[in-house]
Scaffold this active site. Sequence first.
Site, PDB file in Angstrom:
ATOM      1  CB  CYS A 170       1.830  -3.617   5.066  1.00  0.00           C
ATOM      2  SG  CYS A 170       0.160  -4.128   5.422  1.00  0.00           S
ATOM      3  CG  HIS A 204      -0.424   0.022   2.597  1.00  0.00           C
ATOM      4  ND1 HIS A 204       0.354   1.200   3.031  1.00  0.00           N
ATOM      5  CD2 HIS A 204      -0.030  -0.905   3.191  1.00  0.00           C
ATOM      6  CE1 HIS A 204       0.656   0.927   4.479  1.00  0.00           C
ATOM      7  NE2 HIS A 204       0.501  -0.389   4.431  1.00  0.00           N
TER       8      HIS A 204
END
Length: 485
Positions: free
Chosen positions: A454, A433
């Site tokens: 992430c 992301h």
Amino acid sequence: MKENDISEEVFVDNNAFIQHKNKKKTIRNIVIILAALFVTAYGVMVFLSYKYFAPGTRINGVDCAFKDKNEVVEKLDEKYKDYKLTLKFKNGESVIYPVNIDYKASFGEAVDSIKKKQNPFLWFIYIFSDDNEAEVHVEFDRDKLKKTLDDIPYLKEKNMIQPEEPKIIFNSGTQKAEIQDGDKGTLIDKDRAYKLCEERLNALDKTLDIYSTSCYIEPKFDENADQIKEAVEKVNSYISTKIKYDYGNTVVEVPAEEIFAMLTIDDIYDVQVSREKVYEYINALSRMYDTYGTDRVFRTHDGRRFITNSETYGFLLDKDAEADALYTDIVNREDVEREPELDNWAYSLDNQGDDIGNSYVEVNLSQQKVYLYKEGQLIFECDCVSGCVAEGHTTPGGLFDIDAVIYDTVLEGEDYSSPVKFWMPFNGGIGFHDATWRSEFGGNIYVNNGSHGCVNLPYDYAQILYENVEWGFPVICYWESELSY
């Protein structure tokens, strides 16, 4: 005067009378002699015809006049003096010799019967009579005959080859089914063979052709039977069906020969699709194309080797569901191209079993680098920030795939809530992301100031990634300690 006149008129010639008398006697004597000669000759012929065969007698084309019975029998029996019966088989010959079966053939009884029917007093009627037919009398030991036949190699069951019915085979050249005539074999109806042997021996035939006398047991069908031709047509209608699987970017076609192998043809040539054989094919397909749970060798951007496995990535066939689907496709004889029924999926597949292909995201966690490849071309290389090691959020290595491609969402956890524009999860809650709150990426930021696991990307690169990946797109993450050359 009158008496004297009469005596003068009567005159008798004694010499003439005597001559006439002698002539009559001579004729009588001649007649008696001839009669005696005739009677004698007749008697001789009666005697000879009593003792021998009458003049003009012929038996089976042989002149038997004035020959005794034994001489005639010997003459007629001479024809069969060296008699033997030759048996002809498909694969050889065998001979039955008289000595082996106590065989005897004689015209004695028939000749004796003809002789007894002759009347010697009517011997003259046989001079112009027709030929007499005499039948030979045959004797042999049937038990010894059976034993002799049983000892012939061609009549031993262990040496006989069972007849084969015509087969429906697959011709790899024409890609069609065709009829192949079966081996007729050498199986013999032994009871029929025994019976025919007895008949031939009784008839004094010298040869018995086992093949031409239908002693061999033939297959039930021949290759020209309508039932077989119809079965071939039905088989060809099945195997001409085009069934194709889409495995990622690879199309796998079910070969006609494999469809042929999924059919059953019973002994009356009824053709059916076998569920069991369809499942066997699906099992083989699974072994060939399933990649789930297998080790793969991935080559990094700089040529190093990363051996990886995955609990989420790879093809895994749903064998029960696909067997049912394939069975239906074949029975319906409909051309189809579709994805197989899968329990798990991969993005690509080639002939070497590589299910990653040349389109993927490569993440070097040690170098904090991300590489995007599509069709073998590098789209971009950028820095990233992965999970914080100090806080126990280290991003794990391995093989994964994009689970979703989401625009404009909020990532929430126990202690954070982060709005992002581009969200692409690939390992549960771990994903790519944008991280607009960061001003720097790469280096050792991840050690103490990393993410919750992430892979954070600069906004522009996150957008490019978002625009180029899709569900199932492969992701390979690794630490350099896991690499080799």
